[in-house]
Write a protein that holds these residues in place. Structure first.
Motif, short mmCIF file in Angstrom:
data_model
loop_
_atom_site.label_atom_id
_atom_site.label_comp_id
_atom_site.label_asym_id
_atom_site.label_seq_id
_atom_site.Cartn_x
_atom_site.Cartn_y
_atom_site.Cartn_z
N SER A 1 -15.64 -10.38 -1.72
CA SER A 1 -16.05 -10.87 -3.32
C SER A 1 -15.70 -9.95 -4.21
O SER A 1 -15.35 -10.18 -5.40
CB SER A 1 -17.82 -10.86 -3.04
N ALA A 2 -15.80 -8.78 -4.16
CA ALA A 2 -15.38 -7.55 -5.02
C ALA A 2 -14.10 -7.63 -5.71
O ALA A 2 -14.04 -7.33 -6.64
CB ALA A 2 -15.94 -6.26 -4.65
N GLU A 3 -13.19 -8.24 -4.73
CA GLU A 3 -11.90 -8.24 -5.40
C GLU A 3 -11.77 -9.14 -6.66
O GLU A 3 -11.21 -9.17 -7.52
CB GLU A 3 -10.72 -8.97 -4.41
N SER A 4 -12.97 -10.28 -6.52
CA SER A 4 -12.62 -11.11 -7.87
C SER A 4 -13.35 -10.61 -8.73
O SER A 4 -12.99 -10.70 -10.20
CB SER A 4 -13.89 -12.43 -7.29
N ALA A 5 -14.39 -9.70 -8.77
CA ALA A 5 -14.66 -8.66 -10.07
C ALA A 5 -13.66 -7.87 -10.33
O ALA A 5 -13.47 -7.69 -11.52
CB ALA A 5 -15.72 -7.69 -9.41
N LEU A 6 -12.82 -7.23 -9.57
CA LEU A 6 -11.59 -6.53 -9.87
C LEU A 6 -10.78 -7.47 -10.74
O LEU A 6 -10.26 -7.03 -11.72
CB LEU A 6 -10.87 -5.93 -8.70
N SER B 1 0.89 -1.26 0.08
CA SER B 1 0.11 0.19 0.01
C SER B 1 0.95 1.30 -0.07
O SER B 1 0.50 2.26 -0.68
CB SER B 1 -0.95 0.06 1.22
N GLU B 2 2.11 0.98 0.95
CA GLU B 2 2.98 2.33 0.89
C GLU B 2 4.38 1.79 1.13
O GLU B 2 4.68 0.81 1.80
CB GLU B 2 2.43 3.17 1.83
N GLU B 3 5.03 2.36 0.01
CA GLU B 3 6.64 1.76 0.37
C GLU B 3 7.02 1.99 1.81
O GLU B 3 6.67 2.43 2.65
CB GLU B 3 7.59 2.82 -0.36
N GLY B 4 7.93 0.78 2.14
CA GLY B 4 8.45 0.75 3.55
C GLY B 4 7.49 0.02 4.65
O GLY B 4 7.78 -0.51 5.70
N SER B 5 6.26 -0.20 4.15
CA SER B 5 5.09 -1.04 5.07
C SER B 5 5.22 -2.51 4.69
O SER B 5 5.95 -2.72 3.62
CB SER B 5 3.69 -0.38 4.62
N LYS B 6 4.36 -3.32 5.21
CA LYS B 6 4.27 -4.67 5.03
C LYS B 6 2.89 -4.98 4.64
O LYS B 6 2.49 -6.20 4.41
CB LYS B 6 4.56 -5.32 6.31
N THR B 7 2.14 -4.01 4.32
CA THR B 7 0.62 -4.14 4.23
C THR B 7 0.56 -4.29 2.54
O THR B 7 0.79 -3.41 1.73
CB THR B 7 -0.28 -2.91 4.63
N PHE B 8 -0.45 -5.29 2.06
CA PHE B 8 -0.85 -5.35 0.88
C PHE B 8 -2.20 -5.38 0.50
O PHE B 8 -2.90 -6.24 1.38
CB PHE B 8 -0.08 -6.19 0.08
N TRP B 9 -2.82 -4.94 -0.24
CA TRP B 9 -4.54 -5.20 -0.66
C TRP B 9 -4.47 -5.63 -2.03
O TRP B 9 -3.88 -5.00 -2.97
CB TRP B 9 -5.28 -3.92 -0.61
N ASP B 10 -5.08 -6.70 -2.48
CA ASP B 10 -5.07 -7.18 -3.71
C ASP B 10 -5.88 -5.98 -4.70
O ASP B 10 -5.72 -6.05 -5.70
CB ASP B 10 -6.06 -8.31 -3.81
N ARG B 11 -6.74 -5.29 -3.85
CA ARG B 11 -7.38 -4.32 -4.99
C ARG B 11 -6.55 -3.34 -5.69
O ARG B 11 -6.94 -3.07 -6.85
CB ARG B 11 -8.52 -3.65 -4.14
N SER B 12 -5.68 -2.74 -5.13
CA SER B 12 -4.85 -1.77 -5.59
C SER B 12 -3.68 -2.73 -6.54
O SER B 12 -3.42 -2.16 -7.64
CB SER B 12 -4.03 -1.03 -4.58
N THR B 13 -3.39 -3.97 -6.18
CA THR B 13 -2.76 -4.67 -7.17
C THR B 13 -3.27 -4.74 -8.50
O THR B 13 -2.94 -4.80 -9.59
CB THR B 13 -2.31 -6.05 -6.64
#
Length: 677
Positions: free
Chosen positions: A587-592, A526-538
């Motif tokens: 669910s909505a990530e699958s639509a994305l 989500s932000e450089e230097g963090s450990k967090t990821f969200w599939d929606r932005s990928t």
């Protein structure tokens, strides 16, 4: 055994980061001839292994936590959610949720002895979770085959489990299946409608001598109901329920079919349609598509539903999906006001309440963007007329929120303060920009005053300039975007200009996204230097990369992502985030994911009730790709893109009625398609 879950948290499950790098010989799962995926290699180095998957129907959802231990035995815990059995306080998370841990194998004995030494042979996923094991029985190793098939009812408030016992030895033996029934009543002061009744029940308990190759089937269901709402215990028709679930999966797999030279992409797309379309609940406020994840049901959000999922449903042509989409927009429309106060971020509790805890997240831009694209693709003039006032209101709201720099101010973004977003963020302004473009097209179909539509076009052009002036920046050496004024770190959502067709800084933005500051084995941070990821932005980033023509860069990462999500360690759908939510199958990530293909690789942008623009990005290794049985624009049609001798591409459309068109064009060109011509 049953456990009440009061609140979902990552602590309920051991959280693991699961990398996107899955080599073919390292994949745990394999694609089968029938389109399912299966895990059949249970070698010692792969065990123990545990995973979780969500499956949903109109009145129930279940998260199945399953695994295989070091000895090869199967384990299962069923978390069951009843979205319409509301608990107190009746807030976002107030769906009754319980855990059921009964092991049906413990109810079975053979020749007077309990089953022992389970060895799992196969676990299969295809909209059902099917597990095939062997138990020692009648003094013989692996003499009893034990198959479990688990799935939610498509329309009723129960989860089904079908167990088939088979004698795979060379001699008969006696099987006894004990009866099992457990009834629990929740506390009356904890439910909106008083006490709720939860029933675990086995159907078909029997004593039978099984000859070699003979089978015995028993069924099990977990159901919940409310006496206070006049509901009663149901007796499931398991054959009908299994057939209904199979029919739903078949509909998903035979609508909007992706055909490429790469089976992993085709199957990941097919599976994503299941999760994108199954999570729709029949509430007293109408059909509501919900994210799921043991937290978000009988409610809608301006991002997950209005922005992510709803514009996708017309392409599948799924009637329940489009009905839920229209319903969600009309719910948001209830909150239009003359003072232009913000529309709530979420409408919860079956439509009876709202959540707006994060304040204005740019929700009006999300709604206008999604509703305009949905209405064009849906191609229903009456629906579009119903939605037009909402779209107009949201566009006016955004215009009134323009700051001195001419970009849209909002309190935060869809991450709701998890990461800073300043007073005006890039995501909100790009969504507003895209909404203006779609609204101009939609208004033209509806006969809206041309002067109003010309203002939308002018506003979009000015906003594009202001996006460049305000957000365009050199960040960490990349000619890309700052996410908000003063932001000195790279952020995943700088992909948004690419998604909406702004390519001015495409080269630098793609380099930043795929740099080691943001791109990891788990996709985008989500932000450089963090450990967090969200599939929606990928997924947005992959869509944007294809949209601006960086096909080689996009394909490399799309392949890795798809292989990991379909065949890796946590399957078979896109996930929400980590560490938050422990990679729930929202669910909505699958639509994305599907929109990476429809809007990214095929470059489809609705421009009218029968027309769209297409900018296909055929990978250089492919000679052909197709989408079959597309449901958008009021007709079922196929769309094929193929490479011709000499380097040109050809796009062909064929409708169910036989209308056919073929256009040849230079690679990278945008072409206009009208299905009526």
């Amino acid at each position: 055994m049953m456990n009440l879950i009061l609140k979902t948290s990552a602590a309920l499950i051991v959280a693991l980061t699961l990398p996107l790098c899955v080599a073919a010989n390292d994949a745990r799962w394999e694609i089968q001839k029938d389109g399912s995926i299966a895990w059949t290699d249970f070698s010692a180095r792969d065990l123990p292994h545990n995973d979780h998957i969500e499956a949903s129907g109109e009145q129930v959802s279940t998260v199945l936590r399953y695994g295989v231990g070091e000895t090869g035995a199967f384990s299962l815990s069923r978390s069951v959610v009843w979205p319409m059995l509301r608990t107190i306080p009746n807030n976002t998370h107030a769906s009754l949720t319980l855990r059921f841990d009964v092991d049906l194998a413990t109810l079975v004995s053979v020749d007077g002895a309990k089953l022992a030494n389970e060895k799992v042979e196969k676990i299969q996923l295809d909209g059902f979770l099917t597990v095939t094991s062997r138990f020692d029985a009648a003094g013989k190793e692996g003499a009893l085959q034990f198959e479990r098939k688990i799935f939610p009812s498509t329309s009723k408030p129960f989860v089904c489990e079908r167990v088939t016992l088979k004698n795979v030895s060379d001699a008969p033996f006696d099987v006894v299946v004990d009866d099992y029934r457990r009834v629990t009543n929740t506390l009356a002061d904890k439910g909106v409608n008083g006490s709720y009744t939860l029933v675990e029940s086995l159907y078909g308990a029997a004593s039978k001598r099984l000859a070699p190759d003979e089978e015995l089937r028993v069924d099990f269901a977990v159901q919940g109901y409310s006496d206070g709402k006049g509901e009663e215990e149901l007796t499931p028709d398991f054959d009908a329920e299994e057939a209904a679930r199979r029919a739903f999966v078949d509909e998903m797999w035979n609508s909007l079919v992706l055909e490429t030279p790469e089976p992993i992409l085709d199957r990941a797309f097919a599976f994503a349609k299941i999760r994108a379309c199954e999570s729709i609940y029949r509430t007293k406020g109408g059909l509501m598509h919900g994210p799921g994840g043991e937290s978000y049901y009988a409610a809608i959000w301006a991002n997950d539903q209005a922005e992510y999922a709803n514009p996708f449903f017309p392409f599948v042509g799924y009637k329940t999906g489009v009905e839920s989409a229209l319903n969600s927009y009309l719910h948001f429309a209830r909150f239009m006001n003359d003072e232009f106060k913000p529309i709530p971020s979420s409408i919860i509790a079956e439509g009876t309440d709202i959540w707006n805890g994060a304040g204005d997240r740019g929700d009006a831009a999300m709604i206008a963007h999604g509703a305009a694209r949905y209405a064009l693709a849906r191609a229903d003039r009456d629906e579009a007329r119903q939605l037009w006032p909402l779209i107009e209101w949201c566009l006016e709201y955004c215009k009134r929120k323009l700051n001195d720099a001419g970009v849209v101010a909002s309190r935060c973004d869809e991450l709701e303060g998890r990461f800073p977003a300043g007073d005006a963020n890039l995501c909100t302004s790009t969504l507003y920009y895209d909404a203006l473009l779609s609204a101009q097209r939609l208004g033209g179909e509806l006969g809206v005053d041309p002067e109003q539509l010309a203002r939308y076009a002018s506003d979009a052009a000015t906003l594009r300039e202001n996006i460049e002036k305000h957000f365009g920046a050199t960040v960490r050496g990349y000619e890309a975007y700052r996410y908000y004024e003063g932001c000195e770190k790279l952020r995943s959502w700088i992909c948004m200009p690419l998604v909406v067709g702004i390519s001015d800084r495409a080269e630098g933005t793609i380099a930043a996204l795929f740099s080691d500051r943001l791109w990891t084995e788990n996709g985008l941070l989500s932000e450089e230097g963090s450990k967090t990821f969200w599939d929606r932005s990928t997924l947005y980033a992959l869509r944007g990369v294809f949209a601006v023509g960086a096909t080689d860069e996009g394909m490399k990462r799309l392949r890795a992502y798809s292989a990991a999500r379909l065949l890796g360690e946590h399957v078979p759908y896109p996930i929400e985030a980590w560490p938050e939510g422990n990679q729930r199958h929202l669910s909505a990530e699958s639509a994305l994911y599907c929109r990476v293909f429809t809007e990214g690789l095929f470059g489809i942008r609705p421009t009218g009730f029968s027309s769209f623009q297409a900018t296909p990005r055929l990978p250089k290794e492919w000679t052909k790709m197709a989408l079959r049985r597309i449901g958008a624009f009021g007709v079922r049609f196929d769309l094929t893109v193929e490479r011709l001798d000499g380097g040109k591409l050809a796009l062909e459309t064929i409708t169910e009625q036989g209308t056919k068109s073929r256009i040849e064009f230079e690679e990278g060109a945008t072409i206009d398609v009208d299905l009526k011509k």
